[in-house]
Motif scaffolding. Sequence first.
Motif, PDB file in Angstrom:
ATOM      1  N   UNK A   1     -12.427   0.866  -9.419  1.00  0.00           N
ATOM      2  CA  UNK A   1     -12.033   2.075  -8.733  1.00  0.00           C
ATOM      3  C   UNK A   1     -13.237   3.014  -8.658  1.00  0.00           C
ATOM      4  N   UNK A   2     -13.360   3.684  -7.536  1.00  0.00           N
ATOM      5  CA  UNK A   2     -14.419   4.682  -7.447  1.00  0.00           C
ATOM      6  C   UNK A   2     -13.811   6.084  -7.523  1.00  0.00           C
ATOM      7  N   UNK A   3     -14.622   7.089  -7.308  1.00  0.00           N
ATOM      8  CA  UNK A   3     -14.147   8.468  -7.460  1.00  0.00           C
ATOM      9  C   UNK A   3     -13.060   8.823  -6.447  1.00  0.00           C
ATOM     10  N   UNK A   4     -12.922   8.055  -5.382  1.00  0.00           N
ATOM     11  CA  UNK A   4     -11.890   8.309  -4.381  1.00  0.00           C
ATOM     12  C   UNK A   4     -10.625   7.501  -4.637  1.00  0.00           C
ATOM     13  N   UNK A   5     -10.577   6.842  -5.796  1.00  0.00           N
ATOM     14  CA  UNK A   5      -9.394   6.099  -6.251  1.00  0.00           C
ATOM     15  C   UNK A   5      -9.088   4.860  -5.413  1.00  0.00           C
ATOM     16  N   UNK A   6     -10.118   4.200  -4.927  1.00  0.00           N
ATOM     17  CA  UNK A   6      -9.902   2.904  -4.295  1.00  0.00           C
ATOM     18  C   UNK A   6     -10.960   1.909  -4.774  1.00  0.00           C
ATOM     19  N   UNK A   7     -10.692   0.651  -4.526  1.00  0.00           N
ATOM     20  CA  UNK A   7     -11.595  -0.413  -4.954  1.00  0.00           C
ATOM     21  C   UNK A   7     -12.937  -0.209  -4.257  1.00  0.00           C
ATOM     22  N   UNK A   8     -14.001  -0.104  -5.055  1.00  0.00           N
ATOM     23  CA  UNK A   8     -15.309   0.184  -4.454  1.00  0.00           C
ATOM     24  C   UNK A   8     -15.958  -1.075  -3.883  1.00  0.00           C
ATOM     25  N   UNK A  50      -7.354   1.481   2.825  1.00  0.00           N
ATOM     26  CA  UNK A  50      -7.640   1.713   1.413  1.00  0.00           C
ATOM     27  C   UNK A  50      -6.877   0.715   0.540  1.00  0.00           C
ATOM     28  N   UNK A  51      -7.536   0.230  -0.499  1.00  0.00           N
ATOM     29  CA  UNK A  51      -6.904  -0.598  -1.522  1.00  0.00           C
ATOM     30  C   UNK A  51      -7.083   0.107  -2.857  1.00  0.00           C
ATOM     31  N   UNK A  52      -5.977   0.265  -3.574  1.00  0.00           N
ATOM     32  CA  UNK A  52      -6.008   0.958  -4.857  1.00  0.00           C
ATOM     33  C   UNK A  52      -5.633  -0.002  -5.974  1.00  0.00           C
ATOM     34  N   UNK A  53      -5.817   0.455  -7.186  1.00  0.00           N
ATOM     35  CA  UNK A  53      -5.511  -0.379  -8.352  1.00  0.00           C
ATOM     36  C   UNK A  53      -4.068  -0.893  -8.315  1.00  0.00           C
ATOM     37  N   UNK A  54      -3.146  -0.059  -7.910  1.00  0.00           N
ATOM     38  CA  UNK A  54      -1.734  -0.480  -7.882  1.00  0.00           C
ATOM     39  C   UNK A  54      -1.453  -1.534  -6.809  1.00  0.00           C
ATOM     40  N   UNK A  55      -2.406  -1.813  -5.925  1.00  0.00           N
ATOM     41  CA  UNK A  55      -2.251  -2.844  -4.895  1.00  0.00           C
ATOM     42  C   UNK A  55      -2.601  -4.241  -5.404  1.00  0.00           C
ATOM     43  N   UNK A  56      -3.076  -4.337  -6.638  1.00  0.00           N
ATOM     44  CA  UNK A  56      -3.507  -5.622  -7.180  1.00  0.00           C
ATOM     45  C   UNK A  56      -2.350  -6.364  -7.823  1.00  0.00           C
ATOM     46  N   UNK A  57      -2.471  -7.687  -7.970  1.00  0.00           N
ATOM     47  CA  UNK A  57      -3.596  -8.509  -7.525  1.00  0.00           C
ATOM     48  C   UNK A  57      -3.605  -8.622  -6.001  1.00  0.00           C
ATOM     49  N   UNK A  58      -4.783  -8.570  -5.443  1.00  0.00           N
ATOM     50  CA  UNK A  58      -4.935  -8.610  -3.993  1.00  0.00           C
ATOM     51  C   UNK A  58      -4.664 -10.005  -3.448  1.00  0.00           C
ATOM     52  N   UNK A  59      -4.198 -10.055  -2.226  1.00  0.00           N
ATOM     53  CA  UNK A  59      -4.014 -11.325  -1.520  1.00  0.00           C
ATOM     54  C   UNK A  59      -5.224 -11.523  -0.608  1.00  0.00           C
ATOM     55  N   UNK A  60      -5.926 -12.640  -0.792  1.00  0.00           N
ATOM     56  CA  UNK A  60      -7.127 -12.915  -0.001  1.00  0.00           C
ATOM     57  C   UNK A  60      -6.941 -14.243   0.729  1.00  0.00           C
ATOM     58  N   UNK A  61      -6.891 -14.165   2.045  1.00  0.00           N
ATOM     59  CA  UNK A  61      -6.810 -15.367   2.878  1.00  0.00           C
ATOM     60  C   UNK A  61      -8.234 -15.758   3.273  1.00  0.00           C
ATOM     61  N   UNK A  62      -8.538 -17.063   3.233  1.00  0.00           N
ATOM     62  CA  UNK A  62      -9.876 -17.545   3.555  1.00  0.00           C
ATOM     63  C   UNK A  62      -9.800 -18.775   4.450  1.00  0.00           C
ATOM     64  N   UNK A  63     -10.824 -18.937   5.253  1.00  0.00           N
ATOM     65  CA  UNK A  63     -10.930 -20.090   6.144  1.00  0.00           C
ATOM     66  C   UNK A  63     -12.390 -20.246   6.551  1.00  0.00           C
ATOM     67  N   UNK A  64     -12.713 -21.376   7.162  1.00  0.00           N
ATOM     68  CA  UNK A  64     -14.067 -21.607   7.680  1.00  0.00           C
ATOM     69  C   UNK A  64     -14.093 -21.154   9.138  1.00  0.00           C
ATOM     70  N   UNK A  65     -14.958 -20.193   9.433  1.00  0.00           N
ATOM     71  CA  UNK A  65     -15.100 -19.692  10.807  1.00  0.00           C
ATOM     72  C   UNK A  65     -16.088 -20.520  11.617  1.00  0.00           C
TER      73      UNK A  65
END
Length: 124
Positions: A1-8, A50-65
């Motif tokens: 978290x940074x000073x603005x309360x989101x994932x830096x 914005x993503x904040x601490x309470x949004x975790x664990x984050x969902x990350x979708x990945x693929x080959x572009x």
Amino acid sequence: MDVFQHVNHARMVTLLEEARIPWLFEDNRPTVALRTGCVLADLHVRYRGQLRHEDTPLDIAMWIEQLRAVDFTVGYEVRANGAAPDSPPAVIATTQLAAFDIDTQRLRRLTEPERDYLAEWMDK
């Protein structure tokens, strides 16, 4: 978290790496050498929300572009935990990775088994 309360930014880049490494190497086929030689060549991160601490664990979708002779590009969409897969992502990113020979300290061509493995992930 940074000073603005989101994932830096530094933490977001680390989260992308922590998602990418096991995803790329989940297949233990001995013919796939990516786990022994791959370097990050380029990174782009776009923040759409914005993503904040309470949004975790984050969902990350990945693929080959993109898949080329020596390198490939991984696409990412990052959403808050539990967000609908079709909802707008908070973060959109790409990383370009190049096959690398550790012994010679040079780029190398992707092997056919590596290309086949990566091609399986071309559609998200």
